[in-house]
Design a protein around this motif. Sequence first.
Motif, mmCIF file in Angstrom:
data_model
loop_
_atom_site.group_PDB
_atom_site.id
_atom_site.type_symbol
_atom_site.label_atom_id
_atom_site.label_comp_id
_atom_site.label_asym_id
_atom_site.label_seq_id
_atom_site.Cartn_x
_atom_site.Cartn_y
_atom_site.Cartn_z
ATOM 1 N N LEU A 39 0.845 -1.191 0.000
ATOM 2 C CA LEU A 39 0.000 0.000 0.000
ATOM 3 C C LEU A 39 0.882 1.244 0.000
ATOM 4 O O LEU A 39 1.987 1.234 0.561
ATOM 5 C CB LEU A 39 -0.893 0.029 1.247
ATOM 6 C CG LEU A 39 -1.788 -1.185 1.497
ATOM 7 C CD1 LEU A 39 -2.574 -1.000 2.794
ATOM 8 C CD2 LEU A 39 -2.734 -1.414 0.325
ATOM 9 N N VAL A 40 0.386 2.302 -0.624
ATOM 10 C CA VAL A 40 1.115 3.573 -0.691
ATOM 11 C C VAL A 40 0.198 4.666 -0.146
ATOM 12 O O VAL A 40 -0.872 4.922 -0.712
ATOM 13 C CB VAL A 40 1.513 3.914 -2.138
ATOM 14 C CG1 VAL A 40 2.340 5.206 -2.172
ATOM 15 C CG2 VAL A 40 2.274 2.765 -2.789
ATOM 16 N N VAL A 41 0.609 5.301 0.962
ATOM 17 C CA VAL A 41 -0.208 6.361 1.548
ATOM 18 C C VAL A 41 0.689 7.539 1.908
ATOM 19 O O VAL A 41 1.796 7.365 2.422
ATOM 20 C CB VAL A 41 -0.999 5.846 2.786
ATOM 21 C CG1 VAL A 41 -0.063 5.428 3.913
ATOM 22 C CG2 VAL A 41 -2.015 6.884 3.261
ATOM 23 N N GLY A 42 0.230 8.747 1.615
ATOM 24 C CA GLY A 42 1.000 9.936 1.962
ATOM 25 C C GLY A 42 0.142 10.906 2.735
ATOM 26 O O GLY A 42 -1.094 10.824 2.717
ATOM 27 N N ASP A 43 0.798 11.835 3.445
ATOM 28 C CA ASP A 43 0.092 12.963 4.059
ATOM 29 C C ASP A 43 -1.012 12.472 4.996
ATOM 30 O O ASP A 43 -2.131 12.954 4.946
ATOM 31 C CB ASP A 43 -0.471 13.870 2.958
ATOM 32 C CG ASP A 43 0.625 14.333 2.014
ATOM 33 O OD1 ASP A 43 1.042 15.481 2.141
ATOM 34 O OD2 ASP A 43 1.086 13.531 1.174
ATOM 35 N N TRP A 44 -0.641 11.509 5.833
ATOM 36 C CA TRP A 44 -1.623 10.817 6.672
ATOM 37 C C TRP A 44 -1.578 11.274 8.129
ATOM 38 O O TRP A 44 -2.265 10.718 8.977
ATOM 39 C CB TRP A 44 -1.377 9.304 6.612
ATOM 40 C CG TRP A 44 0.055 8.914 6.884
ATOM 41 C CD1 TRP A 44 1.074 8.846 5.977
ATOM 42 C CD2 TRP A 44 0.641 8.576 8.147
ATOM 43 N NE1 TRP A 44 2.250 8.487 6.596
ATOM 44 C CE2 TRP A 44 2.010 8.312 7.932
ATOM 45 C CE3 TRP A 44 0.124 8.461 9.446
ATOM 46 C CZ2 TRP A 44 2.888 7.954 8.953
ATOM 47 C CZ3 TRP A 44 1.001 8.096 10.479
ATOM 48 C CH2 TRP A 44 2.375 7.854 10.218
ATOM 49 N N GLY A 45 -0.816 12.350 8.419
ATOM 50 C CA GLY A 45 -0.355 12.576 9.791
ATOM 51 C C GLY A 45 -1.240 13.235 10.815
ATOM 52 O O GLY A 45 -0.744 13.960 11.685
ATOM 53 N N GLY A 46 -2.567 13.028 10.761
ATOM 54 C CA GLY A 46 -3.417 13.425 11.887
ATOM 55 C C GLY A 46 -3.407 14.916 12.178
ATOM 56 O O GLY A 46 -3.247 15.738 11.277
ATOM 57 N N LEU A 47 -3.547 15.266 13.447
ATOM 58 C CA LEU A 47 -3.585 16.662 13.901
ATOM 59 C C LEU A 47 -2.825 16.791 15.209
ATOM 60 O O LEU A 47 -2.753 15.832 15.974
ATOM 61 C CB LEU A 47 -5.037 17.100 14.125
ATOM 62 C CG LEU A 47 -5.924 17.234 12.879
ATOM 63 C CD1 LEU A 47 -7.365 17.455 13.274
ATOM 64 C CD2 LEU A 47 -5.433 18.358 11.969
ATOM 65 N N PRO A 48 -2.271 17.999 15.489
ATOM 66 C CA PRO A 48 -1.475 18.163 16.716
ATOM 67 C C PRO A 48 -2.309 18.294 17.980
ATOM 68 O O PRO A 48 -1.755 18.297 19.080
ATOM 69 C CB PRO A 48 -0.691 19.457 16.454
ATOM 70 C CG PRO A 48 -1.489 20.193 15.440
ATOM 71 C CD PRO A 48 -2.216 19.170 14.617
ATOM 72 N N THR A 49 -3.640 18.409 17.842
ATOM 73 C CA THR A 49 -4.492 18.541 19.025
ATOM 74 C C THR A 49 -5.504 17.407 19.046
ATOM 75 O O THR A 49 -5.797 16.811 18.003
ATOM 76 C CB THR A 49 -5.245 19.880 18.968
ATOM 77 O OG1 THR A 49 -5.858 19.999 17.676
ATOM 78 C CG2 THR A 49 -4.302 21.052 19.159
#
Length: 332
Positions: A39-49
Amino acid sequence: QMASHLLFVFIILPAVLCYSPSFVDLETKGSNQSSIRFLVVGDWGGLPTAPFTTKIEWATAQEMGRTADQLGADFVLALGDNFYFKGVRSVDDPRFQETFENVYTARSLNIPWFVIAGNHDHAGNVLAQIHYSKLSQRWNFPYFYYELNFRIPKTDSTLTILMLDTVLLCGNTDDFQDQKPQGPTSNAQANRQLLWLQQRLASSKADFLLVAGHYPIWSISKHGPTSCLVKKLRPLLVKYEATAYLCGHDHNLQYFKESDIGYIVSGAGNFMDPNVKHRHDVPKSSLKFFTGEASTLGGFVHMEVTKKKLVITFLQARGTSLYQTVLSKRDL
């Protein structure tokens, strides 16, 4: 900070440059599998709060689990912007749990994740993400850029993936200012990576040769083509007949075919952006597929490499395939 960082660079480099290809051992033994799937996934990084995730990240993670279960997946490529908006501070930053471990919980996703950094990761501590490899069963991030080699089971075909740090190559950007990368902070570091890449491409005998980075070469969306990569990276891909280039950065799914190379944008892991303002800035008729609709709930790419071909499937988190295409093996 700087001194220890430099020390790290010099210690690790000889191992990178004095090279003998080692193959990644995947858990395919004993199965009748004759392909490699990932699988290829990018820009998956959630939120800081809190809750540290987005609805799109959740939906995409669920669908990745189902897809890995149904179509099979031996590993995941995570193409940067792993933690919005400023990466992580240290190796014990709670974000590793909140945005990664607690989200991709499907058994089928308990497989190696091969990671590179994006611009938001470089706003924090990328070395902490590299060191996290020692604390996690599945997180693999050995260095800013690195090579992966695989044998396709029950065949004599091979797959090589060159994982790049396009931020060190081209510079960082402030997304909120809608900037373009303005050039690397260290030219020496950028040139060293480019030299490594050229050596690896030139000597590669792989039947399938993929290059992965965070910034796109071609994109019709908000960020558009990355001129630094169009200038420095694209000629190398063409010259050495790479199979495809994989990236994220723009928050949607795109596919281009240009000069016999496939260009895959898979940046839909956390946000969706329908913007197409750069549609006239890519080579004529190169764009084959685009979706940035919020109604898809996010998306990712499934790839399967067999003896003779690479099958690329774009999937939406809603659970259907949106587009599929096939690339053939290199004619060496």
